[in-house]
Scaffold this motif. Sequence first.
Motif, short mmCIF file in Angstrom:
data_model
loop_
_atom_site.label_atom_id
_atom_site.label_comp_id
_atom_site.label_asym_id
_atom_site.label_seq_id
_atom_site.Cartn_x
_atom_site.Cartn_y
_atom_site.Cartn_z
N CYS B 54 0.80 -1.22 0.00
CA CYS B 54 0.00 0.00 0.00
C CYS B 54 0.84 1.28 0.00
O CYS B 54 0.38 2.31 -0.49
N GLY B 55 2.01 1.23 0.59
CA GLY B 55 2.91 2.39 0.56
C GLY B 55 2.67 3.47 1.59
O GLY B 55 3.36 4.49 1.56
N VAL B 56 1.73 3.31 2.53
CA VAL B 56 1.49 4.38 3.49
C VAL B 56 2.66 4.56 4.45
O VAL B 56 2.74 5.56 5.15
N CYS B 57 3.54 3.59 4.48
CA CYS B 57 4.69 3.64 5.39
C CYS B 57 5.94 4.16 4.68
O CYS B 57 7.02 4.18 5.26
N THR B 58 5.79 4.60 3.45
CA THR B 58 6.95 5.01 2.65
C THR B 58 7.70 6.16 3.31
O THR B 58 7.10 7.15 3.73
N LEU B 59 9.02 6.00 3.40
CA LEU B 59 9.88 7.09 3.86
C LEU B 59 11.24 6.91 3.18
O LEU B 59 11.39 6.04 2.33
N VAL B 60 12.19 7.76 3.55
CA VAL B 60 13.49 7.72 2.89
C VAL B 60 14.53 7.17 3.86
O VAL B 60 14.68 7.70 4.98
N MET B 61 15.18 6.10 3.46
CA MET B 61 16.24 5.52 4.28
C MET B 61 17.52 5.46 3.44
O MET B 61 17.47 4.99 2.29
N ASN B 62 18.61 5.96 4.01
CA ASN B 62 19.87 5.98 3.27
C ASN B 62 19.68 6.59 1.88
O ASN B 62 20.17 6.07 0.87
#
Lengths: 282, 174
Positions: B54-62
Amino acid sequence: MSFRYVCPHSLDEALALFADLGDRAKAIAGGQSLLPLMNLRLAAPEVLVDIGRLRELAFVSEHDGGVSIGALTRHRDLETTTFSPSFGVIADVAARIGHLPIRTLGTFGGSVAHADPAGDLPMVVRALDADIVVRSSRGERVIPSSSFFAMPFVTVLDDDELLVEARFPAPPPGKVGSAFSKSVRRAGDFAIVSVLVRLVLDGAGTITDARIGLGGVGGTPIRAQDAERCLSGTSGTQEALEEAAEAAARDAHPPSDVHASSEFRLHLVRTLLPVVVRKALA
Amino acid sequence: MNDTAQASELVEIAFDVNGTERRLVVDPSRSLVDVLRRDLGLTGAHVSCEIGVCGVCTLVMNDEPVRACLVLAVQADGGSVRTVEGLAQDGELTSLQEAFREAHGLQCGFCTPGFLMLLSWYLERLDRTPDDDEIREIVSSNLCRCTGYQGIVDAVRLAVSTRTTLAADGSAGT
């Protein structure tokens, strides 16, 4: 439900862990297949061995006309690699795996070892006849892709073995054309049916070598060798394409499931194969 | 080496979150999104499917977009994480956030942090004006049940044009 987590600093350390723990341990790298399985409670390993930091396993190396891809190569890296024409289709396939955030983390080795029947990379490995290099504390094994996939989600890997590399052989000399098509209902879905074609042509435009991979139409990825023979020696005439499409449909043993019926999958194979061959010839 | 697998052996981790180093001791089975929300109070990243669709947890890592429900917190050790809380500086919304507001790129807002992180990353790297197909390709990564995506696509177009205008002015910002 918890587990013990170990992060080895070297491949040898990782292999020693697998030798010791056997089927109590599971390798995790990108986790894009394993973590959903665990979150769904379909897998519950006692120990996770994080191999994600073994950078020496991340490489794409073309040499002697072939290409070697390391297990830790992320899909995103494959997508953004400029391959020679012999292997450009690998980047095309990688670019359509899931969505970008999945491709950031998902790895080549993880995908191939996971052996999802609808997976794209297992199909590529099979279609292009790669050899799978596998290591354990006992040494190294090289397994032809034709015997690597046993059944859905099952490969011939032993419990203490780790997939480290796939070696794709050079295609025969000639002009290479390739194309890939993946039939999905929504962007990012697994393939209902996928088709990969790589052709080698001589100066007269005759197909001297054909590789056809079919995904989503069997428990393991399929190389449609009868269909390949229909194309070889032809210039890709309508008649040859139709024969190849029928031969490919015979090679396919598609399941019926919530996504599509067996009949519809066969219809997609028959319809898509000529389209993909024409794209490869263009 | 102890070959008896012990459950719940806690792991010490340290990683940069929105520019600040954080140190934690966590159960390895916890996802990054769960640790950010419960241990660090950063509830901007949401949890829904927990299987990465679903992508609601998408964030930027590294410096790359990830689905934080499919990252174990322990895998973030030694790296950097940027969340939606780190976008606005001193209460000033980014041009992307302004564009979402103006173009009605959200209704309930549940999917919005995920879109903002994905698109912030995307716009930071954009070196040309994307066509509609490209915008729809990138936003197809995340599910929105409210807007029908048109408002989100409009917000991206607006953010791109705003950024171009700002660049012409000589000022920076995404």
